[in-house]
Design a protein around this motif. Structure first.
Motif, short mmCIF file in Angstrom:
data_model
loop_
_atom_site.label_atom_id
_atom_site.label_comp_id
_atom_site.label_asym_id
_atom_site.label_seq_id
_atom_site.Cartn_x
_atom_site.Cartn_y
_atom_site.Cartn_z
N ALA A 1 33.69 38.57 22.81
CA ALA A 1 33.69 39.29 24.07
C ALA A 1 32.28 39.42 24.64
O ALA A 1 31.28 39.40 23.92
CB ALA A 1 34.30 40.67 23.88
N THR A 2 32.22 39.60 25.95
CA THR A 2 30.95 39.70 26.66
C THR A 2 30.31 41.08 26.50
O THR A 2 29.10 41.21 26.45
CB THR A 2 31.15 39.38 28.15
N HIS A 3 31.13 42.13 26.46
CA HIS A 3 30.63 43.50 26.28
C HIS A 3 29.66 43.93 27.37
O HIS A 3 28.71 44.66 27.12
CB HIS A 3 29.98 43.67 24.90
N GLN A 4 29.90 43.47 28.59
CA GLN A 4 29.15 43.99 29.73
C GLN A 4 29.86 45.26 30.20
O GLN A 4 30.86 45.67 29.60
CB GLN A 4 29.06 42.93 30.83
N HIS A 5 29.40 45.85 31.27
CA HIS A 5 29.93 47.16 31.66
C HIS A 5 31.36 47.08 32.19
O HIS A 5 31.91 46.00 32.41
CB HIS A 5 29.01 47.81 32.70
N ALA A 6 31.97 48.23 32.39
CA ALA A 6 33.38 48.33 32.78
C ALA A 6 33.62 47.64 34.11
O ALA A 6 32.75 47.58 34.98
CB ALA A 6 33.78 49.80 32.87
N SER A 7 34.85 47.15 34.28
CA SER A 7 35.21 46.46 35.51
C SER A 7 36.72 46.33 35.55
O SER A 7 37.43 46.79 34.65
CB SER A 7 34.57 45.07 35.58
N ILE A 8 37.22 45.67 36.60
CA ILE A 8 38.63 45.29 36.64
C ILE A 8 38.76 43.77 36.54
O ILE A 8 39.79 43.21 36.92
CB ILE A 8 39.34 45.83 37.89
N ALA A 9 37.72 43.12 36.04
CA ALA A 9 37.80 41.70 35.74
C ALA A 9 38.38 41.53 34.33
O ALA A 9 38.96 42.47 33.77
CB ALA A 9 36.42 41.06 35.86
N HIS A 10 38.23 40.36 33.75
CA HIS A 10 38.73 40.13 32.40
C HIS A 10 38.10 41.14 31.46
O HIS A 10 36.87 41.29 31.43
CB HIS A 10 38.39 38.70 31.95
N PRO A 11 38.88 41.86 30.66
CA PRO A 11 38.31 42.91 29.81
C PRO A 11 37.33 42.40 28.77
O PRO A 11 36.52 43.18 28.26
CB PRO A 11 39.54 43.55 29.16
N LEU A 12 37.38 41.11 28.45
CA LEU A 12 36.43 40.54 27.49
C LEU A 12 35.41 39.64 28.18
O LEU A 12 34.66 38.92 27.53
CB LEU A 12 37.17 39.74 26.42
#
Length: 719
Positions: A103-114
């Motif tokens: 997973a990428t673990h960037q900040h929260a979003s409504i894109a792909h959760p990983l």
């Protein structure tokens, strides 16, 4: 990186900035060269400015920041121990899905959760989404602002219990319950995934699924059905459903249905949101995770960490080999929807702009640029990850007492190195532009997109991916000695920003992901990824120069960076220096700009690392270290202290003929050391000053066992 940023990140930056303003601790490492005190004191201040913020971040920083934050033995404030604990916890907790994707673990979003936090559905053209609650959802700017109601949804074998704080509650009153969304117009190319944010009770044995209709097939049918796993629990779960894998996910999608597949009545679900989703995964996460884990292990020799994470590292690398076809193609070949390497901003022959929604999704740090398909940037990092994984596997074999897992996940280190050479050979053929004599991305149609990306080329040299001839060509271009016809920045203008080369040297108005719709409205140099510059990647410039042109050239470039930084200090910092009184606009914390220095540009901490990894030539390993000094001609010696290597604290001084290692602490295991070619002898000194001869015996190819137990100092001298 793009201008939007999360509030949690901004808060973290505020903390880092407060730490950076403190007085430099006395136990912060020093770089010492007789007669070079002033510039190296400046370099130390630059290092300290960025060091407090150099802990773990998103996965793409796993290698860069671990290089800088794991070795300084800063006991003041508990920095050293804290950073090591943070890295252990974060790397061990990196999410790796069932297939091996890290997973990428960037900040929260409504894109792909990983994946990366953009693009997201309401940036699209033919997408759809319904949000019944924004609880624990990212804030405005990163999502739609409008909440939905279930009024136009159709409910079958179920009852609507209204919208709660968490979302739309649905009671499953009969078997095979379902809810059907209102009519929509969805393009599968813009919607390779659907995301369902939900939770349930009494659905443990359910087999939920998605069904859809199209203009050509207006009725729901089991033929167009895609199953996913139930989620029973008290927390909202984000389910990314890979619709693109179903062969009938095509045409014009007109309706969407969530079938709960419950075998009996009695359960209930809460739907917080349901929306289409772009594939925002990154194809460089595995490389960065593997290298971050390797760096942590090499600096700490934490055997428990390696035992816990070794198979995770192997799985991540095998995912690259299969998902991105590296064993067959010998390069990273990304075939994800929207990652074909084609631009989402295009121009017709008559000059009319076309926006191709869904095209040009980013794959890495440079998140406005498509890369993708035959991905040169991911391939360079894959090559480096292969070699580092091979070193880990060799260490595991060499040290059977470590008791590390082998089995089906394990790699043959010789096969990894052989494959790495295949990747290097293929990449130097495929990605090399013979006209401009530099590397450039290649899209799924075989079209090369060459905008003079200096970061790509200098990393290729520093990682030893470029052949010697290609490396010389790259440095001649970047240094301004070789002019590339058609480039916007040529000669000295490549270093217009002084602290780093421009990120790109050719004006780019047509190679972006589709939502960056007006690049022509931003002047060349006023956007980081189009003629701007990032301080941190000067590290690769310095390392590339050191490799190709030698230590004098690298030192001259570093001195220019330090002269610039002294001006910055006199002005009161980056923001005051670039206050509009001179060219240059800073990006950071939500503001667009052409220069990446502070705020989210954590990798600025890389620049001082050229002293340790470059001029000193120190590299930790799991069972020892390598030292291969490369000193500028005017340096009689270089000393770096406060190096926390595994459980010891070292101070290392190198001269053209000798290496002196002072150590605090002791270990009952003798390290394996790699030294420059030639014959070496070793002497030592105990804590009370007693001189001793030291056994320095060969135990393998260029490996010597250094018997330094009980000694406070060792001197390695050429015979």
């Amino acid at each position: 990186m793009w201008v939007l940023w999360s509030m949690t990140l901004v808060a973290a930056l505020a903390v880092a900035g407060a730490s950076a303003s403190e007085q430099i601790p006395d136990d912060f490492p020093r770089f010492q060269v007789p007669g070079r005190e002033k510039p190296l004191d400046t370099l130390r201040r630059l290092f300290w400015l960025h060091y407090p913020g150099a802990g773990p971040k998103a996965t793409l920083w796993d290698e860069w920041l671990s290089l800088a934050s794991l070795w300084p033995a800063v006991d003041t404030g508990g920095y050293a121990d804290s950073f090591r604990q943070q890295w252990k916890q974060v790397l061990s907790a990196r999410v790796i899905d069932a297939e091996g994707y890290v997973a990428t673990h960037q900040h929260a979003s409504i894109a792909h959760p990983l994946g990366w936090p953009f693009p997201f559905w309401n940036q699209g053209r033919r997408t759809a989404g319904w949000h019944f609650s924004f609880k624990d959802t990212v804030g405005p700017g990163w999502r739609t602002d409008k909440l939905s109601t279930p009024d136009d949804w159709q409910v079958l074998h179920a009852e609507s219990a209204g919208v709660t704080e968490e979302g739309w509650k649905v009671i499953l009153t009969g078997a095979n319950s379902s809810v059907t969304a209102p009519p929509c117009d969805v393009d599968p190319y813009e919607s390779p995934f659907l995301q369902l944010r939900w939770k349930g009770k009494g659905i443990e044995d359910a087999q939920p699924y998605i069904e859809w209709t199209t203009r050509e097939q207006p009725e729901f049918s089991p033929e167009r059905r895609f199953y996913f796993s139930p989620h029973a629990g008290d927390t909202i779960h984000y389910e990314a459903i890979p619709m693109y894998r179903h062969p009938l996910w095509k045409g014009d999608i007109t309706r969407l249905r969530i079938g709960f597949g419950n075998p009996k009545p009695g359960g209930e679900v809460v739907i917080q949101a349901f929306f289409t989703q772009y594939d925002t995964r990154h194809n460089i996460n595995a490389q960065n995770f593997v290298r971050g884990c390797a760096m942590y292990f090499w600096w700490t020799r934490d055997l428990n960490f390696l035992r816990q994470n070794l198979n995770r590292m192997r799985l991540a690398l095998r995912y690259l080999m299969t998902e991105h076809h590296t064993l067959q193609e010998k390069v990273v070949d990304t075939r994800w929807v929207g990652h074909e390497g084609r631009s989402g901003v295009r121009y017709t022959p008559d000059g009319k702009k076309q926006i191709v929604h869904g095209s040009g999704v980013g794959n890495n740090y440079w998140d406005l640029l498509p890369f993708g398909a035959k991905d040169v940037y991911a391939t360079v990092h894959y090559y480096d990850a292969l070699r580092k994984m091979a070193e880990i596997e060799q260490e595991v074999i060499r040290n059977p007492g470590w008791n590390m897992p082998r089995g089906v996940y394990a790699f043959d280190p010789h096969e990894l190195l052989k494959h790495a050479e295949e990747v290097k050979a293929a990449g130097n053929r495929l990605f090399w532009n013979p006209q401009t004599r530099r590397f450039a991305p290649v899209d799924a149609d075989g079209v090369m997109h060459d905008y003079g990306f200096t970061f790509l080329n200098l990393e290729a040299v520093a990682y030893d991916f470029a052949t010697p001839e290609h490396a010389r060509d790259i440095l001649a271009w970047v240094c301004g000695e070789r002019v590339v016809e058609g480039d916007t920045a040529q000669g000295k203008d490549i270093y217009f920003w002084r602290f780093a080369p421009r990120a790109s040297t050719r004006r780019n108005i047509d190679y972006y992901f589709w939502a960056w719709i007006s690049p022509e409205g931003i002047a060349f140099g006023d956007q980081v990824q189009d003629g701007g510059a990032v301080l941190g990647f000067s590290y690769y410039d310095l390392m590339a120069r050191l490799k190709v042109r030698g230590a004098d050239d690298a030192w001259n470039r570093l001195q220019e960076i330090l002269r610039w930084y002294e001006e910055v200090e006199r002005a009161g910092g980056y923001r005051k220096y670039y206050d509009g009184s001179r060219p240059g606009t800073l990006q950071g914390g939500g503001t667009a700009g052409g220069l990446g220095l502070d705020m989210e540009f954590f990798e600025s901490v890389l620049v001082p690392q050229v002293m340790l990894y470059g001029f000193l030539g120190f590299q930790p390993t799991g069972d020892g270290f390598a030292i291969d000094p490369r000193l500028p001609s005017g340096w009689e010696s270089l000393r770096i202290d406060r190096i926390r290597w595994q459980g010891l604290t070292l101070a290392i001084t190198v001269t053209p003929t000798a290496i002196r290692i002072e150590k605090e602490g002791d270990s009952d295991e003798a390290p394996l050391v790699r030294l420059p070619a030639g014959s070496w002898r070793a002497t030592g000194k105990t804590a009370n000053g007693e001189q001793r001869q030291v056994n320095l015996r060969m135990v393998g190819q260029n490996l010597r066992r250094l018997e330094w137990r009980g000694l406070r100092e060792v001197v390695l001298a050429r015979r």
